[in-house]
Design a protein around this motif. Structure first.
Motif, PDB file in Angstrom:
ATOM      1  N   UNK A  76      84.112  36.501 -29.449  1.00  0.00           N
ATOM      2  CA  UNK A  76      83.036  37.275 -29.233  1.00  0.00           C
ATOM      3  C   UNK A  76      81.978  37.379 -30.768  1.00  0.00           C
ATOM      4  N   UNK A  79      84.059  39.171 -33.779  1.00  0.00           N
ATOM      5  CA  UNK A  79      84.640  40.038 -33.282  1.00  0.00           C
ATOM      6  C   UNK A  79      85.842  38.930 -33.209  1.00  0.00           C
ATOM      7  N   UNK A  80      86.894  38.701 -34.312  1.00  0.00           N
ATOM      8  CA  UNK A  80      88.076  37.924 -33.977  1.00  0.00           C
ATOM      9  C   UNK A  80      88.803  37.189 -32.744  1.00  0.00           C
ATOM     10  N   UNK A  81      88.860  35.855 -32.918  1.00  0.00           N
ATOM     11  CA  UNK A  81      89.110  35.504 -32.123  1.00  0.00           C
ATOM     12  C   UNK A  81      90.278  35.617 -31.332  1.00  0.00           C
ATOM     13  N   UNK A  82      91.137  35.542 -30.053  1.00  0.00           N
ATOM     14  CA  UNK A  82      92.699  36.335 -29.904  1.00  0.00           C
ATOM     15  C   UNK A  82      94.270  35.324 -29.768  1.00  0.00           C
ATOM     16  N   UNK A  83      95.010  35.746 -29.743  1.00  0.00           N
ATOM     17  CA  UNK A  83      95.704  35.411 -29.979  1.00  0.00           C
ATOM     18  C   UNK A  83      95.997  34.290 -28.934  1.00  0.00           C
ATOM     19  N   UNK A  84      95.188  34.221 -27.853  1.00  0.00           N
ATOM     20  CA  UNK A  84      95.980  32.855 -27.324  1.00  0.00           C
ATOM     21  C   UNK A  84      95.612  31.614 -27.577  1.00  0.00           C
ATOM     22  N   UNK A 107      90.892  42.575 -41.280  1.00  0.00           N
ATOM     23  CA  UNK A 107      91.633  43.456 -40.450  1.00  0.00           C
ATOM     24  C   UNK A 107      92.270  42.823 -39.362  1.00  0.00           C
ATOM     25  N   UNK A 108      91.259  42.122 -38.163  1.00  0.00           N
ATOM     26  CA  UNK A 108      91.425  41.970 -37.390  1.00  0.00           C
ATOM     27  C   UNK A 108      91.880  40.654 -37.032  1.00  0.00           C
ATOM     28  N   UNK A 109      90.812  39.633 -37.129  1.00  0.00           N
ATOM     29  CA  UNK A 109      91.438  38.419 -37.372  1.00  0.00           C
ATOM     30  C   UNK A 109      92.940  37.615 -38.270  1.00  0.00           C
ATOM     31  N   UNK A 111      95.396  40.048 -38.057  1.00  0.00           N
ATOM     32  CA  UNK A 111      96.379  40.474 -36.378  1.00  0.00           C
ATOM     33  C   UNK A 111      96.327  39.656 -35.397  1.00  0.00           C
ATOM     34  N   UNK A 112      95.508  39.087 -36.078  1.00  0.00           N
ATOM     35  CA  UNK A 112      95.318  38.136 -34.401  1.00  0.00           C
ATOM     36  C   UNK A 112      95.831  37.105 -34.967  1.00  0.00           C
ATOM     37  N   UNK A 114      98.268  36.484 -37.329  1.00  0.00           N
ATOM     38  CA  UNK A 114      99.741  36.370 -37.517  1.00  0.00           C
ATOM     39  C   UNK A 114     100.340  36.654 -36.026  1.00  0.00           C
ATOM     40  N   UNK A 115      99.442  37.207 -34.677  1.00  0.00           N
ATOM     41  CA  UNK A 115     100.242  37.731 -33.485  1.00  0.00           C
ATOM     42  C   UNK A 115     100.411  35.533 -33.056  1.00  0.00           C
ATOM     43  N   UNK A 118     103.085  34.129 -34.714  1.00  0.00           N
ATOM     44  CA  UNK A 118     104.748  34.289 -34.265  1.00  0.00           C
ATOM     45  C   UNK A 118     105.305  33.741 -32.995  1.00  0.00           C
TER      46      UNK A 118
END
Lengths: 332, 210
Positions: A76, A79-84, A107-109, A111-112, A114-115, A118
């Protein structure tokens, strides 16, 4: 709020429809919001993907194509995109030699991605990440989330993308990414704020006679708020901390990148480039390559940033290599 | 001692979604002062997605419910809040396990597992001006109340009060994590949006769980 939109919530999705219509050589997954180069996965090549909040166009979707990214995941606005998203992109562009994630230091980028990394590793895909953190406006990295990734991200996606086309390995690309990041520095400034469509009002207030020196690409506050100056004064104000942070030496050669924040005309950006070139010349720093224009923007914010990348033969050759994307195209 | 059943846990999530929706503009306004003006928008998008899941799917196990809630938040919120709240609920569910209800002590263990997930993901320190500053005292207050013999409802009220105190305590803090940290001294005097949404999480628990 006056914007060329239909509905604030639909901005990113509808922009992707337009992107697909304008660039049939790209493939867009509208459900997950991912932009792919049409021929991904490219046999024998390490996949290179990136992603981040929308509102910085042409970054990152505009850098998908031969010589840069295999896929981009827009989030968005701001806003960082998401891990999926990153996981699906990673799986699709993997041609068996692994996938490099290019991540800006927010921070958001972090973490997302990183997930996502993984999850991808759990599915047997080799993933490495390279993080850009070139914004010298953030002074005390010990007590903050660290320096933000800004202009160097564009230069890194170009040079690492070119190296990936040459068939370099994932480890080599990760090392090259580190090299590019550690040889690049940036600083930005704003003359106006910007409006996130879903928020509807300016992200921050800036008086008509004020400017923010050291602004981030999401309107994060900078080092100083001061009365607005002339282009020559602003050039010195943002260039000096960049040169001083390396520090660059007399005789160094750089790629000089003057970037518009989205709301500043190219006329003014070239004027600023002229000022920057004069200041570099006075310091005995050679300009080997240049880039001027809107490449990492902040919606309709007026202002600019300057990025310097210290060049050697390897980086110069990778910069000059052919590239064919909506945002950068030469040699093809 | 009263046990918390699945329908109560779902009511907690629905109440959290309602409070987030009611406070969407407020959270975004707090975030525009020290962040990037999207916390309310993103959390509302995520919790609306969670409510859609609750409306459309049947759950018989706490672990399944919170695994789905966590993954829904991770894939719909974005920013830092997505991985943080997503990890919170994922770890909450893993800890709760393959059961249909939780007693008051097991609920406290699940709260703690969620908190530990947030610590693993975001690496906050106390006083960094983050959601941790509301979540940690709320979790401690709940578990201390249960340990000293309070009933579930009373312990949840103490957790809510501690979260709100923790939220208010973020106002004078200097931010050291997230986008607010770029402000340095200028972050002082502003309430942390993440701690504010976390206070709503515990307010929702106090309203819906007993």
């Amino acid at each position: 709020m006056k914007k060329l939109i239909n509905a604030p919530d639909a901005v990113v999705g509808e922009a992707l429809l337009g992107m697909e219509a304008a660039h049939p050589e790209l493939v867009v997954d509208h459900e997950l919001q991912i932009i792919y180069r049409g021929d991904a996965p490219v046999a024998g090549k390490v996949g290179v993907i990136s992603g981040g909040g929308s509102g910085h166009e042409p970054m990152h979707g505009g850098y998908v194509g031969m010589g840069m990214l295999d896929a981009a995941c827009p989030g968005a606005v701001f806003t960082s995109p998401t891990p999926d998203q990153m996981l699906a992109a990673t799986k699709k562009v993997d041609a068996g030699r692994g996938v490099l994630h290019v991540v800006k230091n927010y921070t958001g980028d972090i973490m997302n991605f990183e997930m996502a990394a993984e999850l991808a590793v759990a599915e047997g895909i080799e993933v490495k990440s390279v993080i850009t953190n070139d914004d010298v406006a953030v002074e005390d990295s010990l007590y903050t989330a660290g320096r933000r990734g800004v202009g160097v991200t564009v230069l890194l996606e170009k040079t690492v993308g070119a190296a990936a086309e040459q068939g370099r390995s994932l480890d080599e690309l990760a090392a090259l990414g580190e090299k590019v990041n550690s040889n690049g520095r940036s600083m930005g400034m704003a003359l106006t704020s910007c409006i996130v469509p879903a928020a509807g009002s300016p992200t921050f207030d800036l008086g008509d006679d004020e400017m923010e020196i050291g602004i981030g690409i999401h309107g994060e506050p900078g080092r100083y708020r001061e009365p607005r100056g002339t282009a020559a004064e602003i050039a010195e104000r943002i260039l000096a901390p960049v040169v001083g942070d390396f520090p660059l030496q007399r005789g160094d050669t750089v790629l000089a990148f003057v970037n518009g924040m989205g709301g500043t005309p190219l006329l003014e950006l070239y004027l600023m480039y002229g000022e920057i070139a004069k200041l570099l010349d006075a310091r005995g720093i050679q300009i080997g390559r240049s880039l001027v224009g809107n490449y990492i923007t902040s919606l309709e914010m007026a202002g600019c940033s300057v990025t310097l990348l210290r060049l050697d033969d390897e980086l110069t050759e990778l910069w000059d290599a052919p590239v064919n994307t909506p945002g950068l195209r030469w040699g093809v | 001692m009263a046990a918390v059943r699945l329908h109560s846990l779902q009511a907690w999530l629905r109440e959290f979604a309602k409070l987030i929706a009611e406070n969407k503009d407020y959270l975004t306004q707090l975030d525009s002062a020290i962040g990037d003006a999207d916390h309310g928008i993103n959390m509302d998008r995520g919790m609306r997605a969670v409510v859609t899941v609750l409306d459309n799917e049947e759950f018989t196990r706490v672990a399944d419910l919170f695994n789905k809630v966590g993954m829904t938040l991770v894939s719909s919120v974005g920013g830092a809040a997505g991985p943080l709240y997503g990890t919170y609920f994922l770890r909450f569910g893993i800890n709760a396990g393959d059961v249909a209800e939780l007693n008051a002590a097991r609920l406290g263990e699940a709260f703690l597992a969620g908190l530990e997930g947030v610590v693993a993901r975001g690496k906050p320190e106390p006083g960094d001006k983050t959601m941790f500053d509301a979540m940690a005292p709320a979790t401690s207050a709940y578990n201390a109340a249960i340990d000293s013999g309070h009933e579930l409802a009373g312990a949840l009220q103490q957790a809510r009060a501690a979260a709100e105190q923790g939220r208010d305590d973020t106002i004078p803090m200097l931010a050291k994590k997230g986008r607010a940290s770029y402000l340095g001294e200028r972050s002082i005097g502003h309430q942390d949006p993440g701690a504010t949404s976390t206070a709503l999480l515990f307010a929702a628990a106090a309203a819906a769980l007993p």
